[in-house]
Motif scaffolding. Structure first.
Motif, PDB file in Angstrom:
ATOM      1  N   PRO A 152      -8.839  12.673   3.135  1.00 57.84           N
ATOM      2  CA  PRO A 152      -9.015  11.329   3.712  1.00 57.84           C
ATOM      3  C   PRO A 152      -9.331  11.431   5.207  1.00 57.84           C
ATOM      4  CG  PRO A 152      -7.023  11.434   2.375  1.00 57.84           C
ATOM      5  CD  PRO A 152      -7.525  12.835   2.506  1.00 57.84           C
ATOM      6  N   LEU A 153     -10.381  10.741   5.644  1.00 59.38           N
ATOM      7  CA  LEU A 153     -10.812  10.846   7.031  1.00 59.38           C
ATOM      8  C   LEU A 153      -9.718  10.445   8.011  1.00 59.38           C
ATOM      9  CD1 LEU A 153     -14.450   9.443   6.729  1.00 59.38           C
ATOM     10  CD2 LEU A 153     -13.719  11.835   6.859  1.00 59.38           C
ATOM     11  N   GLU A 154      -8.944   9.422   7.658  1.00 58.25           N
ATOM     12  CA  GLU A 154      -7.937   8.910   8.577  1.00 58.25           C
ATOM     13  C   GLU A 154      -6.837   9.927   8.836  1.00 58.25           C
ATOM     14  OE1 GLU A 154      -4.841   5.089   8.960  1.00 58.25           O
ATOM     15  OE2 GLU A 154      -6.185   5.292   7.229  1.00 58.25           O
ATOM     16  N   HIS A 155      -6.514  10.748   7.816  1.00 54.32           N
ATOM     17  CA  HIS A 155      -5.389  11.692   7.938  1.00 54.32           C
ATOM     18  C   HIS A 155      -5.857  13.144   7.904  1.00 54.32           C
ATOM     19  CE1 HIS A 155      -2.817   8.226   7.287  1.00 54.32           C
ATOM     20  NE2 HIS A 155      -3.457   7.964   6.157  1.00 54.32           N
ATOM     21  N   ARG A 156      -7.152  13.390   8.100  1.00 54.00           N
ATOM     22  CA  ARG A 156      -7.682  14.747   7.922  1.00 54.00           C
ATOM     23  C   ARG A 156      -7.035  15.750   8.872  1.00 54.00           C
ATOM     24  NH1 ARG A 156     -14.031  15.478   7.350  1.00 54.00           N
ATOM     25  NH2 ARG A 156     -13.438  14.678   5.291  1.00 54.00           N
ATOM     26  N   GLU A 157      -6.944  15.427  10.152  1.00 54.66           N
ATOM     27  CA  GLU A 157      -6.388  16.369  11.118  1.00 54.66           C
ATOM     28  C   GLU A 157      -4.908  16.654  10.849  1.00 54.66           C
ATOM     29  OE1 GLU A 157      -7.949  18.219  13.226  1.00 54.66           O
ATOM     30  OE2 GLU A 157      -9.807  17.323  12.470  1.00 54.66           O
ATOM     31  N   THR A 158      -4.168  15.612  10.440  1.00 61.76           N
ATOM     32  CA  THR A 158      -2.755  15.823  10.115  1.00 61.76           C
ATOM     33  C   THR A 158      -2.601  16.757   8.920  1.00 61.76           C
ATOM     34  OG1 THR A 158      -2.184  13.627  10.954  1.00 61.76           O
ATOM     35  CG2 THR A 158      -0.604  14.680   9.487  1.00 61.76           C
TER      36      THR A 158
ATOM     37  N   GLN B 287       0.948   4.197  -2.844  1.00 61.34           N
ATOM     38  CA  GLN B 287       0.767   5.613  -2.541  1.00 61.34           C
ATOM     39  C   GLN B 287       1.946   6.444  -3.030  1.00 61.34           C
ATOM     40  OE1 GLN B 287       0.097   5.872   1.657  1.00 61.34           O
ATOM     41  NE2 GLN B 287      -2.050   5.243   1.540  1.00 61.34           N
TER      42      GLN B 287
ATOM     43  N   THR C  65       0.822  -1.200   0.000  1.00 62.10           N
ATOM     44  CA  THR C  65       0.000   0.000   0.000  1.00 62.10           C
ATOM     45  C   THR C  65       0.858   1.253   0.000  1.00 62.10           C
ATOM     46  OG1 THR C  65      -1.723  -1.183   1.206  1.00 62.10           O
ATOM     47  CG2 THR C  65      -1.818   1.219   1.229  1.00 62.10           C
TER      48      THR C  65
END
Length: 363
Positions: free
Chosen positions: A184-190, A6, A2
């Motif tokens: 992307p929800l998983e990395h949104r805050e970052t 990416q 993966t």
């Protein structure tokens, strides 16, 4: 696998973006300039909204002020600068001959006493260096003069840029919100945190450096004109504009101003000293007051790397590259710092990372 996919995807996206930027660089100037203006003016629109204006009315108010300022610059400042630039180009050969006669002419006994039999060799070398430098400077200024006329005559830059600025400024917050929803929800805050750091770096540098360049251009132009230097306004404004590149503007303006002062005032050392004093005072104000308070370490880039980015992007993509150099460099700097931080917290940096602590000594 993966991670490899990416990396491959973003690598291809980067290559395609750079290729498109290179292929379309000739037509991108009004669009990039419009986006840059919208980005710089967005805080002004936000403040006008907070005092009760709608976004549309605030944008129209800002755009009207921009158009008035642009008309004043095109009608008053630009013709004067173009006229002085043409006259300065025509005077360069005379200045070169005057400098050669002043410092390397046969009548300079003090040079003959100092250098003795090496005087003729030094005179020849100096004359060759000065002539070559004057040739390069004349060629550069001629291209700049022609390029300035071409830029001014381009209808697209005058008409398209305000239109792009208007639509971008009206929809800026909406576009940012749309982009945010697709993160992307998983990395949104970052990603949001990185975007905030990039925005802080870019906006701090661009707005602060723009004020610095404007002040230095006005200060040098007025100061050199008051001391009686020929083409003082042209040299001063040019030095102020080039101050966007660290050290380049001040050094270039100082060298050109001193050369013109020596050719014009010699042997009046007082006038030459006054010209040098204008740059000395300007550099003191910039280094001790303007830069620390307005710019500081906003971008987080060493001045050498910033100069490299500006020259590299300018060589690759022309004036569009100069507009994009600082934001792209600032973004890369933020991402590199983020990557280094994670690297130092990974097993690649310390193989013990993530392992439970023991009392056994590490061997």
């Amino acid at each position: 696998m993966t991670l490899q996919r990416q990396a491959f995807f973003w690598g291809v996206a980067l290559v395609v973006s750079v290729l498109l930027l290179w292929l379309l660089s000739d037509i991108l100037l009004p669009f990039v300039a419009g986006m840059a203006l919208a980005y710089l003016l967005d805080p002004v629109a936000d403040r006008l909204q907070r005092v009760g204006m709608s976004r549309l009315v605030a944008t129209l108010f800002i755009l009207l002020g921009f158009i008035v300022l642009l008309v004043i610059v095109l009608v008053v400042v630009v013709p004067l600068m173009v006229e002085q630039l043409g006259q300065f180009i025509a005077k360069i050969p005379d200045y070169v001959n005057t400098l050669q006669q002043t410092f390397a002419g046969p009548g300079q006994a003090w040079l003959r006493d100092l250098l003795g039999s090496n005087l003729e060799e030094v005179q020849g070398s100096l004359g060759e260096v000065v002539s070559q430098g004057a040739s390069y400077l004349t060629s550069f200024l001629t291209q700049l003069w022609a390029g300035s006329q071409a830029i001014i005559s381009l209808v697209s830059l005058v008409v398209v840029t305000p239109v792009v600025t208007f639509y971008m400024l009206v929809d800026w917050d909406r576009m940012v919100g749309s982009i945010d929803r697709f993160l992307p929800l998983e990395h949104r805050e970052t990603i949001r945190q990185l975007a905030r750091e990039i925005n802080r770096a870019v906006s701090g540098f661009l707005r602060g450096q723009a004020v610095v360049c404007f002040f230095l251009g006005a200060f040098y132009g007025v100061g050199l004109t008051l001391v009686g230097l020929n083409f003082g306004l042209l040299i001063g404004i040019g030095a102020g504009a080039l101050s966007f590149i660290p050290y380049v503007g001040s050094i270039t303006g100082f060298v050109v101003a001193i050369a013109v002062a020596l050719a014009q005032f010699w042997p009046d050392w007082v006038s030459v000293f006054l010209v040098a004093a204008v740059f000395g005072v300007g550099q003191f104000i910039e280094g001790n007051i303007l830069q620390p308070k307005l710019v500081g370490n906003a971008v987080g880039l060493h001045p050498v790397w910033l100069m490299f980015a500006l020259f590299a992007f300018g060589a690759l993509f022309g004036f569009v590259g100069l507009l994009l150099a600082v934001p792209i460099s600032a973004a890369i700097a933020v991402l590199v710092r983020f990557g280094l931080m994670h690297y130092q917290q990974s097993r690649f940096y310390d193989s013990r990372f993530g392992q439970p602590l023991t009392d056994d000594p590490v061997t």
